[in-house]
Every structure is written in C-alpha cells, then in structure tokens.
Enzyme design. Structure first.
Site, PDB file in Angstrom:
ATOM      1  N   TYR A 152     -47.813 -41.344 -44.482  1.00  0.00           N
ATOM      2  CA  TYR A 152     -47.563 -40.061 -43.825  1.00  0.00           C
ATOM      3  C   TYR A 152     -47.428 -38.945 -44.840  1.00  0.00           C
ATOM      4  CZ  TYR A 152     -42.649 -40.525 -45.178  1.00  0.00           C
ATOM      5  OH  TYR A 152     -41.499 -40.646 -45.906  1.00  0.00           O
ATOM      6  N   ARG A 209     -32.838 -32.440 -46.501  1.00  0.00           N
ATOM      7  CA  ARG A 209     -32.086 -32.145 -47.725  1.00  0.00           C
ATOM      8  C   ARG A 209     -30.628 -31.926 -47.349  1.00  0.00           C
ATOM      9  NH1 ARG A 209     -36.847 -28.954 -48.058  1.00  0.00           N
ATOM     10  NH2 ARG A 209     -38.016 -29.224 -50.006  1.00  0.00           N
ATOM     11  N   GLY A 235     -41.972 -37.223 -54.283  1.00  0.00           N
ATOM     12  CA  GLY A 235     -41.448 -35.859 -54.392  1.00  0.00           C
ATOM     13  C   GLY A 235     -42.357 -35.134 -55.360  1.00  0.00           C
ATOM     14  N   THR A 236     -43.478 -34.660 -54.839  1.00  0.00           N
ATOM     15  CA  THR A 236     -44.519 -34.154 -55.743  1.00  0.00           C
ATOM     16  C   THR A 236     -44.151 -32.831 -56.402  1.00  0.00           C
ATOM     17  OG1 THR A 236     -45.646 -33.306 -53.800  1.00  0.00           O
ATOM     18  CG2 THR A 236     -46.453 -35.384 -54.713  1.00  0.00           C
ATOM     19  N   LYS A 296     -81.409 -21.109 -48.380  1.00  0.00           N
ATOM     20  CA  LYS A 296     -82.367 -20.267 -47.664  1.00  0.00           C
ATOM     21  C   LYS A 296     -83.689 -20.996 -47.485  1.00  0.00           C
ATOM     22  CE  LYS A 296     -81.775 -15.908 -48.901  1.00  0.00           C
ATOM     23  NZ  LYS A 296     -81.898 -14.893 -49.972  1.00  0.00           N
ATOM     24  N   ARG A 305     -32.261 -37.487 -47.700  1.00  0.00           N
ATOM     25  CA  ARG A 305     -32.068 -37.556 -49.149  1.00  0.00           C
ATOM     26  C   ARG A 305     -30.621 -37.270 -49.493  1.00  0.00           C
ATOM     27  NH1 ARG A 305     -34.975 -33.300 -52.960  1.00  0.00           N
ATOM     28  NH2 ARG A 305     -33.430 -31.942 -52.020  1.00  0.00           N
ATOM     29  N   ASP A 318     -41.168 -32.175 -57.923  1.00  0.00           N
ATOM     30  CA  ASP A 318     -40.559 -32.555 -59.189  1.00  0.00           C
ATOM     31  C   ASP A 318     -41.487 -33.443 -60.007  1.00  0.00           C
ATOM     32  OD1 ASP A 318     -38.340 -31.062 -58.993  1.00  0.00           O
ATOM     33  OD2 ASP A 318     -37.038 -32.648 -58.218  1.00  0.00           O
ATOM     34  N   MET A 359     -79.933 -12.398 -57.975  1.00  0.00           N
ATOM     35  CA  MET A 359     -80.828 -11.254 -57.872  1.00  0.00           C
ATOM     36  C   MET A 359     -81.039 -10.805 -56.427  1.00  0.00           C
ATOM     37  SD  MET A 359     -84.773 -10.847 -58.885  1.00  0.00           S
ATOM     38  CE  MET A 359     -85.201 -11.168 -57.192  1.00  0.00           C
ATOM     39  N   ARG A 392     -87.299 -13.925 -53.036  1.00  0.00           N
ATOM     40  CA  ARG A 392     -85.893 -14.041 -52.654  1.00  0.00           C
ATOM     41  C   ARG A 392     -85.228 -15.172 -53.407  1.00  0.00           C
ATOM     42  NH1 ARG A 392     -86.458 -14.920 -46.268  1.00  0.00           N
ATOM     43  NH2 ARG A 392     -84.339 -14.074 -46.292  1.00  0.00           N
ATOM     44  N   SER A 423     -41.059 -42.213 -51.225  1.00  0.00           N
ATOM     45  CA  SER A 423     -41.568 -40.920 -50.794  1.00  0.00           C
ATOM     46  C   SER A 423     -41.840 -40.130 -52.062  1.00  0.00           C
ATOM     47  CB  SER A 423     -40.536 -40.204 -49.924  1.00  0.00           C
ATOM     48  OG  SER A 423     -41.029 -38.911 -49.627  1.00  0.00           O
ATOM     49  N   CYS A 454     -43.289 -35.850 -49.616  1.00  0.00           N
ATOM     50  CA  CYS A 454     -42.455 -34.811 -49.027  1.00  0.00           C
ATOM     51  C   CYS A 454     -42.431 -33.541 -49.856  1.00  0.00           C
ATOM     52  CB  CYS A 454     -41.054 -35.336 -48.797  1.00  0.00           C
ATOM     53  SG  CYS A 454     -40.251 -35.818 -50.331  1.00  0.00           S
ATOM     54  N   GLY A 496     -74.006 -12.150 -57.226  1.00  0.00           N
ATOM     55  CA  GLY A 496     -74.398 -12.192 -58.622  1.00  0.00           C
ATOM     56  C   GLY A 496     -75.859 -12.560 -58.765  1.00  0.00           C
ATOM     57  N   ARG A 522     -78.266 -19.501 -41.165  1.00  0.00           N
ATOM     58  CA  ARG A 522     -77.233 -20.325 -41.808  1.00  0.00           C
ATOM     59  C   ARG A 522     -76.048 -20.416 -40.860  1.00  0.00           C
ATOM     60  NH1 ARG A 522     -76.157 -15.693 -46.341  1.00  0.00           N
ATOM     61  NH2 ARG A 522     -75.444 -14.092 -44.922  1.00  0.00           N
ATOM     62  N   HIS A 575     -68.901  -4.066 -43.972  1.00  0.00           N
ATOM     63  CA  HIS A 575     -68.044  -4.664 -44.995  1.00  0.00           C
ATOM     64  C   HIS A 575     -66.669  -5.026 -44.438  1.00  0.00           C
ATOM     65  CE1 HIS A 575     -65.302  -4.359 -48.570  1.00  0.00           C
ATOM     66  NE2 HIS A 575     -66.221  -5.162 -49.061  1.00  0.00           N
TER      67      HIS A 575
END
Ligand code: ADP
Ligand code: MG
Ligand code: MG
Length: 944
Positions: A918, A629, A833-834, A67, A685, A836, A148, A137, A831, A898, A146, A389, A507
């Site tokens: 990739y 797969r 295999g995040t 602000k 795979r 597993d 003031m 302010r 590749s 992947c 939260g 803003r 709101h």
C-alpha cells in the site's frame, strides 16, 4: 502600428505554447497511442512516402516523428492528405555522427520522393508551367519547442512564381506565396532575424516601410497589390544578401536541401537542448523532416486554414471545437494577425467543407480512439488534413472524455482510467463559486471557458505587477487583451487569467489548459487600457487592485470578490451534499474511483492524526491509516503542559505521573480514530521528534511555563540547553527516545490497547499496527516490542478482551534497510518512511535543502526534487533491497510507504514495481494516489 510590432512575436508565442502543451508527458497521452503496431524498419531506407502509396504508419513515431507517423496513418485510413514523404530520424542521427553530412543513398531516395509527389499532383518541382511547391516541416516524436519553424511554398523563384501566376490566373496569390516564402526561408534557414538593437523583425520593418512609402498608412497585408508584393520580394532578397552575405537560393533543390539542413541543425540549438533536458528526451532520438505538397488556403474566399479539436478540450463536451481563417495560410491562424472565427461559422460560410470536416472529425476519433487536435486547410472548397495528434486537455475534459468514450464503446474501462492524468486530478477538487453569490452578482461579461474552475483576485494588467502583487500575498487576476510568452510569469503567479481577445488556440487558452489555471478568454466586452491601467466593462471601470472574479467553467466574468464553495466532489463526498452528488462531475468521479479500486493491486491509506482527517480520507476511499503521528496529539489544549512536565521530570516516578495525565487524552484520540476506521487498520507511530521541540525556547515563555507547572525557570532553561542538539535530524529521537524512556512507549501502547478494548466492546473491529520509528538495529526494535507486548498483556487481562494487533517498524535509516533481513525477524510489517530515508541516504536535510536544491535541479545534478519524487536510483535501491531482504525472512511481510512520496504519481509507479502492498498519503491526496496506483497496476499488467 501596434499590430505590426506584435505580429511576429505573437506568431511564435502561440506556436511555442502549442508545442509545449503537447510535449508534456501525461499518462493520457501514453495510453492514447494507436494500437500496437510494429515499427518495421529497413536498413538503408531513409525516405518514407505518404499519399497514394504509404510506407509508414502511426506506430512508427520513433522513426518518422509524431507528425510524419500520423500523416502516414491518416493516409492509410483514407483521409485527404496532400502527398509527401518523411526523411527519417535515422538521417538526423547519421548527420550528427558524420560531421553534418548525409548518407549517400539519401539524395536518390528524396528524388524518388519528389517524383512520387509530382506524379500524384501532376505538378513538377521547379517547372515553368505547373510548378510543385512543398512545405518542409520538422517533426520529433513529440512536437518540441526550439525546433525549426515550418517553411511553406518552397520551390518558388523568379521564374516559377510567374508560372504559378499564369497557371492559377491569380498573380496576387502567386506573389503573396513568394513573399511569404522568401520571408520564412530568410528567417528560419538563413538566420535573418531581429538583432538585439532592433525593435522589430527586419522583414516586418521592410513591409512597414513600403506601406508608408506607398500608402502613408498601416494598411492590411491583404491590401497589398501585385506590384507591392513584387517590390517586397526584391527588397527581401536585398536584405538577405546584406545580412546573410549570400544570394537567396533560386534552385528548388538547393532550397530543399537548405531547409532540411536547417531542420536537422535546429535539433542541436540551445532552445531544443534545454527543452530536451527538462523533459528527459534523449538527444539520440533525433528529428524527422516532412516534405509535403502545398495546398493553398490563400487563393480566395473559398479557401482558408484552421485548427480544431474533435471535442471541447476545456470542458469535455462532445462538440466540434476550433477556429479558422478565410483566405489564409496555416501560420496566420495562430499568428494573431487576424482574429479567427469559430469552426461552427464554417457551417454557414462553406457548408460542404464543414460537412466534410465533421465527417473527418468522426473518422479520426473512431480510428485513434482519443480526442484529436488537428490542422486543416481548405483550398477552393476542398478540405485537406495537415496534422493530427492527441489533444491536450484539462482534468475536467479528460474525465468527461473518458466517461463518454467508454459509453460510446470507443474505449474499455481500463483505457478510461489511463486517460485521466493523475497529476491533474486535483484540479477537479478545486473550489467553485457559491451558487447564491453567483445568482446575486450576475455576470458582467462572458467569454470562452478556457480553463475550468473559479478564481477571484485583484486585477493587474501586466505580468511584472501581477508577480509583485502575488509576492505580497495578494490574490491576483491577470487581465490582458491577449497573452504571450512574456506574460508567463504573471500567469503562473495569478489565480486566474482573463483576456479580451483570442480564441481556443490563443496563448492564454493553451497555457491555462496546460497549467490547470482558471481562464476566461476572448471576453470581448472587456476593454483593457494598458496606459491608464484600467479595465472597463459595459461602462463600469475597474482600476488595478480592484477585485474581479472569473468562472472558467462557464466562461463568465463578475465584478468584485465572489464567495467560493467546495467543488461538487468535495461537497458530495465530505459534506454528503445531495445536490452535488447528483451532478455529472460527481458521478463521473465516483465511477472513475470505482474503476481504480478494480484495477489496483496496491491499496491506498492515509496519513491522519485526528478522527476528522480520517473520516475525510475514508470518504475519498482510503482503506486505513498508514501513518498516525502521535506527537501531534500532544500539542492540543493543556496536553502540552503535561508533556512538558514529563520532559522536565527528574525522576522516573515524576515522569510516570506526568505520563499518566497524558494517557486519557491519547486513549480518547485513538478511540475516536478507531471508531471512524470501522475495522480498517491504523498504523500508529510512537513518539518520534526530539523532546526539545516540545519545550518553549524564549525566556518569557519559559518563565510562563515555570509559573504554570511550578518548576523553576532556571531548570527549564537548563533542560532546553541539555536537550539541544547540533543536528536534530540525527539526534535523540525516534525509537531512541522509547529506549531511553521505555515508560513513554509503555504509556503509548497502553493508550492504544485501552482504546482498542473500548471500541471493540462497542462492536467495532479494531486493527492497530504499532510502528516503532527510526530503527537501525534489530535489537532496538526487540526492546520496544517487548514493552508493547507487556502493555498488551496487561490491558487484555484487565479488560478481559482479546486484541488483534501487530508491531512493525519504519524503515527510514539506511542501516535499517541494509539489515532488513534481520529486522524482519522481529517486525510484522515495514513502512518506508521515505522522507527521512531520503534525508539520511542523501545526507541532506529537507529543511535547508531549499538553499541549494533549485540550483542542483538547474545543473541537473538531481532530475526532480528528491523530497517530492523518490530518487529511484539511490533511495529507491534501499527500498528495493529492504523489500527483497525483508521478504526473504518473512514471505508475507506487509509493506507500505508513508512518506510524502506516497501521494506522488511517479513515485507510486515505482512502489508498484517493487511490490509494496500500500501507499499512504494526506487525506486530500487520496484520490490522486488511487488513480496513480490503478494506472501503475494497469501499466504493469500491460508490460507483462
Ligand atoms: P507546427 O509543428 O508548428 O504545427 P506544422 O509543420 O504543422 O508546424 O506547420 C504549421 C502550419 O503550416 C500547418 O498547420 C499548416 O497550416 C501549414 N502547412 C504545413 N504544411 C502545409 C502544406 N503542405 N500545405 C499547406 N499548409 C501547410
Ligand atoms: Mg502543426
Ligand atoms: Mg521519520
């Protein structure tokens, strides 16, 4: 009656929503920061002036808060801002480091600050002729729930109020200010708030009692006389004395220091702490405090207050958008005490002020180069700016803003890309109503189009019943007169939100914008009867559970359940619908995607197992398959029988015979995919899941299968028992299968190569990349590679073709990552295999992590679900290490990802950083990944 009860809660409701709305971090916001300005900071300077002389600027948000920095920036560009000063966030840090005390030099600097305001306003703080009043302010870097609440009219006491009355000749105004001040200060600084056993705010109770004593009715606040307001101040002070145990401070300086202490104090209150944790905001940031000369929107009918956007934040249209209240102080606008009017009305009511605001609107955009959400006050016809803003926006608005502003040459194409939040992009792909159905039904009411999209649902009038219905699987439309934070759960559960009252800063509108919910608000023709649980529109009554539909793009309401149709983007891309392709939305989307390709270093592939999925992904711009797969192919039709025969076979011969039945199916599948890919690569795979997953587990199913493939039921049962694993995630699966049964891999390789040969002969290029799963040892990979090469040699000889293929591996167990230098000697690509890799690195199974992960998130053991957003500091290290070691061995080792993380914007940012080639994700996620990849590239370049 009801009005008073809801007045106070409603006020904080909207405030909370607006704060939450802006605090969420989007790349659009980040990109929109004013051009790089150095945040010069001088030691020992705690107070930064703004006004005729301005010390700060918009680039100093860390020191001055959002602000304060933007107030300074607005002063610099000559906008009318009431003068004031900002006490820096350093003072907040000092305050907490030094047992809640202030630096010695602060007081004098604040005195100089007040003196500067006095000089510019020709008023004096605490003066008995022409008193200066200020607002106090809070202001962190981002506005934050939260913190003031703002205090207005500070500086009033029993003497200065008389001076203000005399000076302005408006006693009612002066006492109205005083009444408001004692109430706000008593509430937020002295803590006179609702107790658990009270239904109403204590100050509101006092007001209500006085109204009843004197008028025997709930009259409007504006009807209170000077004498009434004077009496209220007396009673308010008595209330403060009683509750806070001390007298209301009369000295303006005491008031000011008290308010400042309350702002700093609120930095460490529970709500602020919880919020900071959730959004990862370090507590060291601290808050600033802004002290600013008051301007008065409540002096009469030539005054007012409002909030506005420089463009429409719901649909993106280039139009002045906002609302205001005549004869009101700022807080009233969002309080819902009186219904604000659209800013367009100002043109009629105060033409000069409107013209000025419209001018300011353009100045703001030209300067900040982004859509602004701003707050203003008009005092006796003169416009003042109180805040600006970057405005929160829907995905639809973000897209239109970025395209329009590029055309207007306000921003370049790279900035336009950054302005579209990747995690919101899917909103654009959401369905719309079927045009014929809309024409046939006809709208029964219209309101403000506050959240774009189409939603049909059974109506519920309160959050609790909406949630219950949604839990039962119903599609729910939450219908309310207006919403408040208590309704949040219901809003989340609902497909859409419809309100009868409330404008663009209500709101409902704010939450819809933030959550991407379909929303129509302020549909005045909708009469809601909470008691009877009915909604009546033009004489037609709907009960809870009845269907209604809302179009949040057009702002229309329909009876019944309307058919939905795919969004213009899906229709245009996937179905090739010409009408859809002619829409502005479609064209803008395509332009954005084109820019994304231009900007990205990484490419985006897809996880697809069928030609159809592949075609969809390519329509979305995927340039290959990152994960096919093969096991999914074994479930269709009677293939599963051949698969089961293979698993139940007792000899190699029998197994080969069963595999031979599967071969033609696989070949066909691959050929279909290769044809659709038209030369794009496909990572395929080999068989991965444990074999028992293919077998029937109940007695009846086993008996059925026994009959079908003529194997004794007992044998099936035995085999299931035999294959049973205590921990299937870590069991006999992945390459372990291919090593145990090389003939399976051989069949798969043959299917791939035979398909490649067929399609290649049709004149289509084919690039298979065979991927061996779950490799932890180089030797595992070597054994499988040999099987693949053997099949390739055979097929090439048989078919007399030359095939272009690669063999690589999935890095999904820690040992594979740790020994990546060795593995890379054999692998032509990795590749990650995040999925597993996350399971194995964390030792946590995704399938049952649901029983404790939510609690872990609450306790902040994990910041985000590690299966959705990659755990950078843990799993991420394994990825980085494998990248480094793999490339040490093979400089141009091709690297991709992947796992599920391939479609997650935050993870994509990380994959850009570690240098993958990739990412791969599900077909409908491809646009999100393309946008995230482009943004990651652009940020990386900007960071250099
Ligand atoms: P928030 O962060 O909740 O928006 P603000 O500090 O912006 O809180 O204050 C809320 C409103 O109070 C402003 O929009 C404005 O209408 C009013 N206000 C704040 N300071 C002043 C002032 N100096 N003069 C007049 N009104 C003010
Ligand atoms: Mg504000
Ligand atoms: Mg795996």
């Amino acid at each position: 009656m009801a009005k008073k009860a809801t007045r106070k809660p409603a006020r904080s409701a909207v405030k909370t929503a607006r704060k939450t709305a802006t605090a969420s971090k989007t790349s659009a916001k980040k990109a929109a920061r004013p051009a790089a300005k150095t945040a010069s900071r001088s030691a020992g300077k705690y107070v930064y002036l703004f006004g005729r002389k301005t010390d700060g600027n918009g680039g100093m948000k860390p020191l001055l808060g959002g602000k304060g920095a933007n107030l300074a920036e607005m002063c610099r560009i000559g906008l009318p801002v009431p003068p004031g000063f900002t006490v820096t966030t350093d003072v907040c840090t000092y305050y907490y480091a030094n047992k809640r005390t202030y630096p010695a030099a602060l007081r004098a600097q604040m005195q100089a600050g007040i003196a500067a305001i006095e000089q510019q306003t020709k008023k004096k703080f605490g003066d008995l002729k022409n008193p200066l009043l200020v607002s106090v302010r809070s202001g962190a870097r981002d506005s934050m729930p939260g913190m003031m609440d703002t205090i207005l009219n500070l500086g009033l006491n029993d003497d200065t109020v008389e001076a203000l009355a005399a000076k302005t000749g408006n006693a009612r105004f002066a006492w109205d200010c005083y009444r408001r001040f004692v109430q706000m200060y008593g509430d937020v600084v002295l803590g006179v708030q609702k107790r658990p056993d009270e239904d109403h705010e204590p100050f509101e109770t006092v007001i209500e009692r006085l109204k009843h004593e004197r008028y025997h009715a709930d009259i409007e606040d504006t009807k209170l006389t000077v004498a009434d307001l004077q009496e209220l101040v007396i009673r308010f002070k008595a209330l403060v004395k009683d509750r806070a145990g001390k007298a209301f401070p009369a000295s303006p300086w005491d008031q000011l220091m008290g308010a400042m202490g309350a702002v700093f104090g609120s930095w460490m209150n529970d709500r602020a702490i919880v919020y900071r944790r959730k959004y990862n905001i370090p507590s060291e940031w601290g808050t600033a405090v802004n002290v600013q000369a008051m301007v008065y929107g409540n002096t009469g009918d030539e005054s007012g207050s409002g909030v506005a956007f420089t463009r429409n934040p719901a649909n993106g249209n280039k139009e002045f958008y906002g609302e205001f209240l005549i004869n009101a102080q700022g807080e009233d606008v969002v309080a819902g005490v009186r219904t604000p009017e659209p800013v367009a009305e100002l043109r009629r009511q105060m033409p000069a002020a409107y013209k000025e605001l419209d001018r300011i609107r353009q100045v703001l955009e030209r300067h900040f180069k982004d859509v602004q959400d701003f707050e203003f006050t008009i005092e006796d016809g003169v416009v003042y700016m109180l805040q600006t803003r970057n405005g929160k926006r829907t995905a639809m608005a973000a897209l239109k803003f970025s395209m329009d502003m590029f055309k207007e040459r306000l921003i370049d194409w790279q900035t336009a890309v950054m302005r579209n939040p990747a995690d919101q992009l899917e909103q654009l792909l959401a369905p719309v109503f079927d045009a014929e159905d809309v024409a046939a039904s006809g709208a029964i009411a219209t309101g403000l189009p506050a959240g774009p999209g189409a939603a049909s649902g059974q109506i519920y009038l309160n959050a609790e019943r909406a949630v219950t219905a949604a839990e039962k699987g119903e599609k729910v439309l939450l219908v309310r007169v207006e919403t408040s934070p208590e309704d949040l759960r219901g809003m989340i559960a609902a497909e859409g939100i419809l309100t009868a009252r409330g404008g663009v800063s209500s709101h409902a509108a704010l939450v819809a914008r933030q959550m991407g919910k379909v929303c129509v608000c302020g549909a005045a023709a909708v009469e809601v009867d909470y008691g009877a649980r009915t909604v009546t529109v033009e004489g037609r009554t709907f009960k809870e559970g009845d269907w209604m539909s809302i179009d949040g793009t057009a702002g229309t309401v329909y009876a019944g359940q309307l058919k939905t149709a795919p969004s213009e983007i899906i229709a245009g891309l996937i179905d090739g619908n010409k009408a859809a392709q002619a829409t502005e939305k479609f064209k803008s989307f395509q332009q954005l995607m084109k820019w994304c390709s231009q900007a990205s270093r990484m490419s985006v592939r897809t996880n697809a197992d069928t030609p159809e999925q592949t075609a969809n992904a390519i329509a979305f711009g995927a340039v290959g398959i990152g994960l096919c797969r093969t096991e999914h192919m074994f479930f269709e039709g009677d293939r599963i029988d051949a698969m089961r025969e293979m698993i139940l076979a007792e000899t190699l011969e029998a197994r080969k015979a069963a595999l031979a039945k599967l071969l033609p199916y696989q070949r066909e599948d691959f050929a279909g995919i290769f044809r659709v890919l038209k030369g794009y690569p496909a990572t395929i795979r080999f068989l991965d899941p444990p074999l028992h997953e293919f077998l029937p587990h109940t007695k009846e199913q086993q008996a059925d299968l026994a009959k079908k493939i003529r194997v004794p039921s007992e044998r099936i049962h035995q085999r299931v028992e035999q294959l049973h694993e205590f921990n299937p995630m870590l069991g006999f699966r992945g390459c372990r299968l291919g090593i145990g049964y090389p003939e399976i891999s051989a069949m798969q390789a043959r299917a791939v190569f035979e398909a490649a040969a067929i399609v290649q002969k049709e004149g289509i290029k084919v690039k298979p990349e065979i991927m061996i799963p779950l490799v932890g040892f180089k030797r595992e990979l070597d054994l499988q590679i040999e099987v693949v090469h053997q099949a390739a040699r055979e097929v090439q000889a048989e078919q007399k073709v030359k095939l272009n293929y690669m063999v690589g591996t999935m890095i999904e167990v820690p040992r594979g990552a740790l020994t990546a230098d060795e593995v890379a000697q054999s692998a032509e690509f990795f590749s990650f295999g995040t999925n597993d890799l996350t399971q194995t690195a964390l030792g946590m199974s995704r399938d049952d992590s649901g029983s404790f992960l939510p609690h872990y998130a609450e306790l902040e053991i994990v910041k985000k679900n590690p299966f959705a957003t990659i755990d950078q500091s843990g799993v991420g290290q394994l990825v980085e290490l494998a990248v480094t070691r793999g490339r040490q061995t093979k400089k141009d080792l091709k690297l991709g990802i992947c796992g599920e993380h391939g479609g997650d914007p935050a993870s994509i940012q990380f994959f850009e950083k570690v240098g993958l080639d990739y990412v791969s994700c599900s077909p409908f996620r491809v646009p999100v990944a393309r946008l995230a990849a482009a943004q990651a590239s652009l940020s990386a370049k900007a960071g250099k």
